[in-house]
Design an enzyme around this catalytic site. Sequence first.
Site, PDB file in Angstrom:
ATOM      1  CG  HIS A 165      -6.277  -8.168  -0.377  1.00 20.96           C
ATOM      2  ND1 HIS A 165      -7.165  -7.711   0.573  1.00 20.96           N
ATOM      3  CD2 HIS A 165      -5.769  -9.325   0.106  1.00 20.96           C
ATOM      4  CE1 HIS A 165      -7.209  -8.569   1.581  1.00 20.96           C
ATOM      5  NE2 HIS A 165      -6.370  -9.557   1.322  1.00 20.96           N
ATOM      6  CB  CYS A 166      -0.852  -7.709  -1.284  1.00 22.00           C
ATOM      7  SG  CYS A 166      -1.649  -9.268  -1.685  1.00 22.00           S
ATOM      8  CB  ILE A 167       1.350  -3.146  -1.439  1.00 20.10           C
ATOM      9  CG1 ILE A 167       1.916  -4.160  -2.428  1.00 20.10           C
ATOM     10  CG2 ILE A 167       2.462  -2.220  -0.992  1.00 20.10           C
ATOM     11  CD1 ILE A 167       2.480  -3.544  -3.684  1.00 20.10           C
TER      12      ILE A 167
ATOM     13  CG  ASP B  66       0.266  -8.352   2.710  1.00 26.19           C
ATOM     14  OD1 ASP B  66      -0.943  -8.353   2.987  1.00 26.19           O
ATOM     15  OD2 ASP B  66       0.740  -8.969   1.751  1.00 26.19           O
TER      16      ASP B  66
END
Length: 439
Positions: A271-273, A276
Amino acid sequence: MSHDLAAKIADRSARVGVIGLGYVGLPLIHAFTSASFRCIGYDVDQTKVEQLSAGRSYIKHISSETVGEWIKKKQLDPTADMTRLNEADVLLICVPTPLNEARDPDLRYVEGTAHAIAKTLRAGQLVVLESTTYPTTTRDVLLPILEESGLTTGEDFFLAYSPEREDPGNPQFSAKNIPKVVGGIDEQSGELAAALYRHAIVEVVPVSSPEAAEACKILENTYRAVNIALVNELKVLFDRMGLDVWEVIDAAKTKPFGFQAFYPGPGLGGHCIPIDPFYLTWLARKQGLSTRFIELAGEVNRTMPEYVVLRLAEFLNDEAKPIRGSKICLLGMAYKKDVDDPRESPSFELLELLRERGADLTYNDPHIPTLPRMRHYDVPEMHSQELTPEFLADQDCVLIATDHSAYDYDHIVRHASLVLDTRNATKSVSNGREKIRKA
């Protein structure tokens, strides 16, 4: 009001409400129940609520036995009823923050949650946003919605930001032993949030504002995305030169200073890299600036699935086979090894690209028995296939997309006709190396 809440936090009688019972919310509940807090778990997905109420977990690294204990001891009260948000003394927001089709921040889940909280917000509550987002979200998006309740932050209720730091599949780190960065909208809010987390988390790192905490999370993941893009770009170059990028990285990381190893792959997942850095580039555009370095890294990482398909086409072409009609088995649909988390997994991009090219596709993932619905992909109904010798021999190529530890790579290479390895998973296989190509 702050004194009353501080006292409840101090004696652990404060009820902790966690909104969003997914890969962030459940580990957070685990941390607080382990610290003797009672939790209320809120989620709009009634199926999740029913499973938890029955003592069943749907996340691999939180066992059903653990969930059953929460329910038995009344440490967790799961509910889909958002009118009960005022029953918690603390509300921790752990909802998704995806990108929209234009790759701009999509805050509809945060905003929807904020409106739900505002309807029941009462004096003495602390609200903490944990969802990854861009700097100023807490102050400019969340705060105005909460103040529609008629209550004033810093006097009636309290507000802070503390970014989630989860690493699913990593047994060394869980929610309770990863330091927690905390930034309050005002001094009292920051102190209350820090006091709460100190009970459940190994270390709390206070910062001066929500913006500093929000920027911290964005920096962490942009750092990783940029360095992964670097090795992905070098992988393409070194492949062209006949060099093994994995060998080069292994040699480079023997240097005891000034180098940290990052590894290439078929694309970015989780979900992040993958998300973001685009929050940061969007924010920069609003400020009239460009973040060319970050945007270039995003461009490199997004092209990796296409590069893998190109390498697959070359590999099959050497055997006088086209992609169309060839039997291709994708190994691993999770975004990283040894987890059941498919969010933003490049395997789904590979699946779509290969379907478009007419491949006869199957997959195996010991952690994902059936392909879930995905936000950005039209996922066909598919089930994980058993990797029998007969099944492997029937495939034109096995494509390793996720290097799960459960895989017997010697067995796979022994029985498969061709193996395309995007993770260097077959590095220890000695027999049948002529069947293996790297991508």
